[in-house]
Design a protein around this motif. Structure first.
Motif: not given
Ligand SMILES: Cc1ncc(COP(=O)(O)O)c(C=O)c1O
Ligand SMILES: Cc1ncc(COP(=O)(O)O)c(C=O)c1O
Lengths: 355, 355
Positions: A98, A187, A302
């Protein structure tokens, strides 16, 4: 200072550790850093040698492109310690992947695995003592890259700095999370940078978040900017909706971050035999479901918060409270995910990596 | 160093000037800076005293919020020298006003006029020698503000730094400018930060700009992200279209920057008796107008380039060339605007401010 030289990384160790001055029971998220940081500079078209050295401020030119054009990306990960004092990280390949997708979208150079992953393993090995045992204790990992080239012309930089800094953490959110569904602010744009973990995506949310907080809501659930009818994600979390027995979450797109927690929860839920649908969820749908009682749960997912159950949502003039459950899917999935992360349950997916 | 203390600004002069080492005939835009910079920090809810001191790098924490969340805004202005060696700036009130609108949208503190304008006048007074005589020579002014508070949690900073740096410049663009009309990528979302001069808006464009440049186009004309049917603006310029005898330009909105050049050209054109309409311009409209010959001109308008005539545009599979004109409105308006800026023509609008 003690200077080591591994095959690929220069290491300059701090002469003393700050660790004894840290109150690990009262950590405010993201504000305490470990003794070391990893730094690796890109110039003249290539990456230099990474260096691990004492955490400290650095010098930068006032005209650095990161200040003027926001050319900056980051990742968020965690390290966990198990009962046998072993340190684990979770699906680092996903974060590297990512990160490099974000890099491409922001016209920045990709960071090779030998710097991102090997660098991370090396610094975590040095900072083992900062990863505390016990569920909920983690070492939050922040890899990031900034444009350090100078010049106030709106063009990509030719010089970049990749860094990894580490911050011991307890859990991110506390208390009940009430959300508001975005009606005006957004967003991400179609064809924009919403799917990238680009710095600018986050400050863009601060003002609407402040307005939401003033009204008593901890988070905003963003909707598509064109019609504000589709539920997308929260500020730093993807969002799940449980209607009757099915879990719904928006498909990832160029507007939505492809969360590692999201995809892991989907796999876990499917393994449990729970029906999961990745498809657009309409605001109208959850309003109707809230009214007729078929909306059972909403939760955010998240790395920082892991799983964050939502107690209710505001849409236009109305507040919809969610049922209080003894056994929520949110908490069940959180428990299952956390146990894998802390090496307390078998990792049948091959997600965890030992340091 | 010589230290002066004006009523409101501390001044630490450089011991020597770099000016003699600068080749003013071969300046690359935004890469040379004058001897001094203005710095003013905000903390504990208030602005400190501005300091003018030698231009130099500064120390910043790796966890500074500007690096992680892109909380950063800027302005772009110019100083001009007239034949009598007087130095002028153009509509600084407009830039201050826009800067503070950007600040609000990015959850940053507003900068008072006593720091922004008085600070700018004071540093320009010190750097007079860097403003060169002759049309096209300017001192580009870059006021900006960054979040310097530390902590990797996605929340507004509590500490900020406002700075002004100055860069001598010749003209920004050279050669023919061909543009491509955006079909997939976008610059701004409805309810987003497009109207703010926020750092993140610019790096978001780098990748699509790179793709456009690889195809031989210097600029992209952005369209609305929802339908890609409305023409909005270019990367750092608003855009005007002349169809028959009327000038059209998109109305400012939350997706479009309210350009100072744009509004000044509108006033100038109206004074000339030219019909100007601020309304959405559709891609279809200009394609049709290009085909039937009623599309006379397209030009960009912004502080850096002033007025940038466009020689043709690509839309989907087709390239539309614009007529080559002896007397274009673009060049006429540029001439009129520039003469006011350089004090070569009477400023009936009261736009110019003497330093
Ligand atoms: C905009 C956004 N959406 C979703 C997530 C969740 O992603 P992850 O599960 O990889 O932390 C994040 C990151 O923390 C984020 O910044
Ligand atoms: C996105 C964008 N549009 C338009 C402009 C033109 O604005 P101004 O005429 O105030 O320089 C700028 C600034 O330079 C800009 O960044």
């Amino acid at each position: 200072m003690d200077t080591k030289n591994t095959h690929e990384i220069d290491i300059v160790l701090a002469t003393s550790s700050k660790i004894n001055s840290v109150d690990f029971d009262n950590l405010s998220f993201g504000s305490t850093f470990t003794d070391h940081m990893l730094v690796c500079d890109f110039k003249e078209g290539k990456w230099g040698k990474p260096v691990i050295k004492p955490y400290e401020p650095f010098m930068i030119d006032p005209s650095a492109k990161v200040f003027h054009y926001g050319q900056a990306i980051f990742e968020g990960m965690k390290a966990y310690k198990d009962e046998q004092d072993q340190v684990w990280i979770f699906r680092p390949d996903q974060n590297l992947d990512r990160f490099n997708k974000s890099a491409v979208r922001m016209a920045m150079p990709e960071v090779p695995e030998s710097i991102f992953i090997d660098g991370l393993k090396t610094i975590l090995d040095i900072e083992r003592a900062w990863v505390k045992k016990g569920l909920g204790n983690t070492l939050y990992i922040r890899p990031f890259m900034i444009a350090i080239g100078s010049g106030v012309i709106a063009q990509p930089s030719t010089q970049y700095r990749f860094m990894i800094i580490l911050s011991p953490a307890k859990s991110y959110y506390s208390g009940d999370v009430k959300v508001i569904i975005a009606e005006h602010y957004s967003r991400a744009a179609n064809g924009g940078i919403g799917a990238a973990k680009a710095a600018g995506n986050y400050s863009a949310q601060f003002y609407p978040q402040k307005l939401a907080q003033e009204k008593g809501f901890q988070q905003i659930i963003w909707t598509d900017d064109a019609t504000h009818t589709k539920l997308e994600e929260a500020g730093t979390m993807n969002v799940f909706f449980k209607i009757n027995d099915t879990l719904y979450t928006a498909p990832t797109s160029e507007r939505i971050l492809d969360g590692v927690t999201r995809k892991s929860l989907i796999d876990l839920a499917k393994r449990e035999g729970i029906k999961v649908e990745e498809r657009s969820v309409l605001v109208d749908e959850i309003v109707t479901a809230a009214k007729d009682g078929s909306l059972k749960e909403i939760f955010g997912a998240g790395t920082a918060a892991v799983v964050s159950p939502i107690v209710g949502f505001q849409y236009k003039e109305d507040y919809y409270e969610l049922p209080k459950l003894q056994n929520s899917i949110a908490m069940d999935l959180k428990d299952k995910l956390t146990k894998i992360q802390y090496n307390l349950a078998e990792d049948t997916f091959g997600w965890t990596v030992k340091i």
